[in-house]
Write a protein that holds these residues in place. Structure first.
Motif, short mmCIF file in Angstrom:
data_model
loop_
_atom_site.label_atom_id
_atom_site.label_comp_id
_atom_site.label_asym_id
_atom_site.label_seq_id
_atom_site.Cartn_x
_atom_site.Cartn_y
_atom_site.Cartn_z
N THR A 42 70.43 89.01 12.65
CA THR A 42 69.15 89.59 12.22
C THR A 42 69.05 89.78 10.71
N ASP B 10 64.91 85.37 15.48
CA ASP B 10 65.95 86.34 15.78
C ASP B 10 66.08 86.60 17.28
N ASN B 14 69.17 85.69 20.13
CA ASN B 14 69.77 86.50 21.20
C ASN B 14 69.92 85.67 22.47
N GLY B 70 68.05 93.69 15.85
CA GLY B 70 66.96 92.78 16.17
C GLY B 70 65.85 93.41 17.00
MG LIG Z 1 69.76 90.09 17.90
#
Ligand SMILES: [Mg+2]
Ligand SMILES: Nc1ncnc2c1ncn2[C@@H]1O[C@H](COP(=O)(O)OP(=O)(O)OP(=O)(O)O)[C@@H](O)[C@H]1O
Ligand code: FES
Lengths: 134, 179
Positions: A42, B10, B14, B70
């Protein structure tokens, strides 16, 4: 106004590419190519790693350097993002920090092309997130 | 994050980390409802209840670092722009994350460069299957890597010329929708 591209156009491109190269052989031997990993957690994304990865891939192609560019998670050098890891064939991986487009250009021209060292190298296992936060 | 498109990257990351083989990304803008947003759905390992319950904690992560920013960041941005974040997940089945924003909200981030996000994902993870749908009001353009791979017949999706082709094709089709 030009016609919008379709899958038919892709088929033509494929025929053209297949008729003149041995691409498949090369992608099966990635160790003979320059390998680059761009950290993409991120915080890396927020600090510009998307631009870094696309710039690197576009420029390496333009400059005719064969390379595999992929993503990886946080490499632990968050203070220096965007960070990338570059492995030249037969060499140890090297991590570079603060890789914006300008730095990426320098890494391509100096390190990747000529093996010259450039500023911004992060000594591995020297100061990673584990050491700084514990 | 300066752009919603960076959140998309982002959140898709994941899904990649969850081992998903197929990841679907939908992006929309609907002027009538005054909504814009995106949805990422994957067939990765999913989350158990404990993980789901801790998703809003910026210090919760199953990754190799200290923070998991995130999802909390995305929720914060969506809610600050009159929207919501919706998460659904089932262990061993997959995860769905939908973020919505009020289109004309002053605090909404710009959508940004969705194409650049997609291209960076295709480049990095050409072996996964990506589905992409772009919706503007009631018009839609969709794309998926299975069709591309069928046409390519073994040629890698990550080949620079192929990537360039896909980028142009997506750009032209997305522009045509926005007109
Ligand atoms: Mg993440
Ligand atoms: N699509 C998904 N499938 C399975 N697990 C997920 C998914 N998305 C998030 N998770 C779980 O939720 C945790 C928190 O996610 P979040 O994006 O907030 O942080 P992170 O990915 O760990 O770190 P960061 O986003 O800061 O790089 C993850 O570590 C992971 O365990
Ligand atoms: S989160 Fe970006 S390098 Fe650690």
């Amino acid at each position: 106004m030009g016609k919008v591209k379709t899958l038919d156009d892709l088929r033509k491109l494929k025929d053209e590419l297949k008729s003149k190269t041995s691409l498949r052989d090369k992608s099966e031997h990635p160790e003979s190519m320059v390998q680059i990993k761009v950290a993409m957690a991120t915080c890396c994304i927020a600090s510009g790693s998307r631009e870094t990865i696309n710039y690197l891939a576009d420029e390496l192609e333009k400059r005719n350097i064969e390379a595999v560019v992929t993503q990886t998670g946080c490499m632990g050098y968050c203070y220096a993002e965007p960070t990338i890891e570059v492995t030249l064939p037969g060499k140890e991986p090297i991590i570079f920090g603060y890789v914006d487009e300008k730095k990426a250009d320098e890494i391509i021209e100096k390190y990747i092309r000529n093996g010259e060292l450039v500023e911004g190298i992060i000594p591995m296992n020297y100061k990673n997130i584990e050491d700084t936060t514990k | 994050m300066k752009e919603i498109a960076l959140h998309i990257l982002d959140i898709a990351q994941n899904s990649v980390n969850a081992g998903a083989g197929e990841i679907s990304i939908e992006v929309w803008k609907n002027e009538k409802d005054n909504r814009t947003g995106f949805r990422v759905r994957d067939n990765g390992k999913g989350m158990d209840l404990e993980t789901l319950n801790r998703l809003n904690d910026p210090f919760f992560t199953t990754g190799n670092k200290k923070t998991g920013l995130g999802i909390p960041l995305l929720r914060q941005h969506a809610e600050a722009a009159g929207g919501i974040l919706h998460v659904e997940s089932e262990i061993n089945k997959g995860t769905l994350i939908r973020a919505e924003f009020e289109l004309d909200h002053l605090d909404r981030q710009p959508m940004g460069d969705v194409l650049s996000t997609l291209i960076s994902l295709l480049r990095a993870y050409p072996e996964r299957e990506w589905l992409f749908s772009y919706q503007v009001n009631d018009r839609e353009y969709s794309f998926n890597t299975r069709d591309i791979k069928t046409e390519l017949d073994g040629l890698p999706v990550s080949h620079p010329r192929v990537i360039r082709f896909i980028r142009d094709m997506l750009q032209e089709n997305m522009d045509a929708l926005s007109k």
